[in-house]
Design a protein around this motif. Structure first.
Motif, PDB file in Angstrom:
ATOM      1  N   GLN A  92       0.837  -1.194   0.000  1.00 31.66           N
ATOM      2  CA  GLN A  92       0.000   0.000   0.000  1.00 31.66           C
ATOM      3  C   GLN A  92       0.874   1.248   0.000  1.00 31.66           C
ATOM      4  OE1 GLN A  92      -2.566   0.594   3.440  1.00 31.66           O
ATOM      5  NE2 GLN A  92      -4.088   1.648   2.183  1.00 31.66           N
ATOM      6  N   ASN A  93       0.444   2.232  -0.779  1.00 31.12           N
ATOM      7  CA  ASN A  93       1.153   3.507  -0.829  1.00 31.12           C
ATOM      8  C   ASN A  93       1.202   4.164   0.547  1.00 31.12           C
ATOM      9  OD1 ASN A  93       0.784   2.895  -3.545  1.00 31.12           O
ATOM     10  ND2 ASN A  93       0.080   4.943  -4.113  1.00 31.12           N
ATOM     11  N   SER A  94       2.237   4.956   0.757  1.00 35.04           N
ATOM     12  CA  SER A  94       2.274   5.844   1.913  1.00 35.04           C
ATOM     13  C   SER A  94       1.365   7.040   1.650  1.00 35.04           C
ATOM     14  CB  SER A  94       3.711   6.330   2.149  1.00 35.04           C
ATOM     15  OG  SER A  94       3.728   7.436   3.023  1.00 35.04           O
ATOM     16  N   PHE A  95       0.774   7.571   2.701  1.00 34.27           N
ATOM     17  CA  PHE A  95      -0.061   8.759   2.566  1.00 34.27           C
ATOM     18  C   PHE A  95       0.586   9.981   3.227  1.00 34.27           C
ATOM     19  CE2 PHE A  95      -3.058   5.392   1.678  1.00 34.27           C
ATOM     20  CZ  PHE A  95      -3.820   5.926   0.649  1.00 34.27           C
ATOM     21  N   ASP A  96       1.907   9.936   3.414  1.00 33.85           N
ATOM     22  CA  ASP A  96       2.624  11.114   3.888  1.00 33.85           C
ATOM     23  C   ASP A  96       2.576  12.190   2.809  1.00 33.85           C
ATOM     24  OD1 ASP A  96       3.312   9.756   6.193  1.00 33.85           O
ATOM     25  OD2 ASP A  96       5.256   9.104   5.413  1.00 33.85           O
ATOM     26  N   GLY A  97       2.540  13.445   3.226  1.00 35.46           N
ATOM     27  CA  GLY A  97       2.526  14.537   2.271  1.00 35.46           C
ATOM     28  C   GLY A  97       1.122  14.872   1.817  1.00 35.46           C
ATOM     29  N   GLY A  98       0.997  15.292   0.549  1.00 36.66           N
ATOM     30  CA  GLY A  98      -0.318  15.665   0.056  1.00 36.66           C
ATOM     31  C   GLY A  98      -0.330  15.942  -1.430  1.00 36.66           C
ATOM     32  N   CYS A  99      -1.516  16.236  -1.952  1.00 32.72           N
ATOM     33  CA  CYS A  99      -1.694  16.585  -3.362  1.00 32.72           C
ATOM     34  C   CYS A  99      -1.063  17.954  -3.612  1.00 32.72           C
ATOM     35  CB  CYS A  99      -3.170  16.619  -3.724  1.00 32.72           C
ATOM     36  SG  CYS A  99      -3.993  15.022  -3.547  1.00 32.72           S
ATOM     37  N   GLU A 191       5.493  14.052  -1.074  1.00 31.88           N
ATOM     38  CA  GLU A 191       5.652  13.758   0.352  1.00 31.88           C
ATOM     39  C   GLU A 191       6.459  14.840   1.062  1.00 31.88           C
ATOM     40  OE1 GLU A 191       5.513   8.855   0.523  1.00 31.88           O
ATOM     41  OE2 GLU A 191       7.280   9.919   1.231  1.00 31.88           O
ATOM     42  N   ASN A 192       7.507  15.319   0.391  1.00 34.56           N
ATOM     43  CA  ASN A 192       8.398  16.291   1.012  1.00 34.56           C
ATOM     44  C   ASN A 192       8.788  17.328  -0.025  1.00 34.56           C
ATOM     45  OD1 ASN A 192      11.049  17.501   1.813  1.00 34.56           O
ATOM     46  ND2 ASN A 192      10.780  16.196   3.610  1.00 34.56           N
ATOM     47  N   LYS A 193       8.291  18.540   0.139  1.00 31.20           N
ATOM     48  CA  LYS A 193       8.475  19.588  -0.878  1.00 31.20           C
ATOM     49  C   LYS A 193       9.952  19.951  -1.066  1.00 31.20           C
ATOM     50  CE  LYS A 193       6.886  23.799  -0.114  1.00 31.20           C
ATOM     51  NZ  LYS A 193       5.945  24.930   0.055  1.00 31.20           N
ATOM     52  N   LYS A 194      10.693  20.062   0.026  1.00 30.67           N
ATOM     53  CA  LYS A 194      12.105  20.442  -0.069  1.00 30.67           C
ATOM     54  C   LYS A 194      12.905  19.363  -0.793  1.00 30.67           C
ATOM     55  CE  LYS A 194      15.641  23.087   0.642  1.00 30.67           C
ATOM     56  NZ  LYS A 194      15.773  24.354  -0.114  1.00 30.67           N
ATOM     57  N   PRO A 238      -3.380  17.289   2.080  1.00 31.66           N
ATOM     58  CA  PRO A 238      -3.419  15.890   2.536  1.00 31.66           C
ATOM     59  C   PRO A 238      -4.753  15.228   2.208  1.00 31.66           C
ATOM     60  CG  PRO A 238      -2.636  17.360   4.265  1.00 31.66           C
ATOM     61  CD  PRO A 238      -3.202  18.232   3.185  1.00 31.66           C
ATOM     62  N   LEU A 239      -4.705  13.919   2.027  1.00 28.04           N
ATOM     63  CA  LEU A 239      -5.935  13.144   1.847  1.00 28.04           C
ATOM     64  C   LEU A 239      -6.397  12.654   3.205  1.00 28.04           C
ATOM     65  CD1 LEU A 239      -5.162  11.033  -1.354  1.00 28.04           C
ATOM     66  CD2 LEU A 239      -6.676  13.004  -1.147  1.00 28.04           C
ATOM     67  N   LYS A 240      -7.657  12.855   3.492  1.00 23.87           N
ATOM     68  CA  LYS A 240      -8.184  12.462   4.791  1.00 23.87           C
ATOM     69  C   LYS A 240      -8.920  11.124   4.682  1.00 23.87           C
ATOM     70  CE  LYS A 240      -8.773  17.277   6.195  1.00 23.87           C
ATOM     71  NZ  LYS A 240      -9.717  18.312   6.662  1.00 23.87           N
TER      72      LYS A 240
END
Length: 240
Positions: A92-99, A191-194, A238-240
């Motif tokens: 399963q994918n990680s859901f860290d971060g966001g769209c 997941e991580n913009k930087k 983020p996806l809730k």
């Protein structure tokens, strides 16, 4: 160098030839094994020709039929980031971060409504461990020789994201994207913009002609110069 695509523009599955066979860049979604096989056949390539699968990261659209391919073809070895195997075990994918935009968020919500919101894929069993080569600082040069390319560590989309430079092009997985619902060559999930921004700097330092994304047509690497300032402006949803 001849590059083949055994996927489609929704999810590209690239192939290129090395001395003793072919390297496959990512698989597709779980149900795409048959279509990939037929596409390879039309190009005169069989699964017995595939020596390595280079997995850019462990997401459902990239590792979807990886287990099926390994089950059916014991000749294949999979090359991954050392951070990927735990995700493959989970399936399963990680859901860290966001769209990365409201448009991307809308697309992800549509996927959820269609029943794909959990982003599941067939998990890899621990017994498959010997079929994988995990990239480390100690073995990276050896793996680059096997692949006739240069491994680039390009996290940001996911922690385990890696890319592969072969001659004058880069297979970037989802470290960049070309086509809706992405904007400015920025993938729809970060997941991580930087780290994502730093990975574009890695690409630019390589000074190649073309980038081959997992989604959409190849594009000139100069596009990254044009759009790199857009990354710092991103607001992640983020996806809730």
């Amino acid at each position: 160098m001849k590059i083949y695509n055994a996927g489609n523009r929704v999810m590209n599955t690239y192939l290129y030839q090395i001395k003793d066979g072919f390297v496959m860049i990512d698989t597709g979604y779980e149900n795409n094994y048959t279509n990939c096989t037929l596409s390879m056949k039309r190009k005169g390539i069989s699964w017995s020709n595939i020596k390595y699968i280079f997995l850019t990261h462990a997401h459902d659209d990239h590792a979807g039929f990886l287990k099926e391919a390994l089950d059916k073809h014991p000749n294949i070895t999979c090359i991954i980031s050392e951070k990927a195997f735990s995700v493959l075990l989970r399936g399963q994918n990680s859901f860290d971060g966001g769209c990365s935009s409201r448009l991307a968020l809308f697309f992800c919500c549509i996927m959820k409504l269609l029943g794909n919101g959990k982003h599941l894929f067939p998990a890899i069993d621990e017994t498959y461990k010997k079929r994988f080569i995990e990239i480390t600082k100690d073995n990276v040069s050896e793996i680059e020789t096997l692949l006739s390319g240069k491994i680039l560590f390009t996290p940001g989309h996911t922690a385990d994201s890696i890319s592969l430079k072969v001659k004058n092009q880069i297979f970037c997985g989802d470290a960049a994207m070309n086509g809706l619902p992405s904007l400015h060559r920025i993938t729809i999930w970060v997941e991580n913009k930087k780290e994502f921004e730093n990975s574009w700097k890695v690409f630019l330092d390589e000074n190649v002609d073309y980038i081959y994304p997992a989604h959409g047509h190849r594009f000139k690497s100069n596009d990254l110069y044009k759009f790199k300032t857009e990354i710092s402006k991103l607001k992640l949803y983020p996806l809730k």
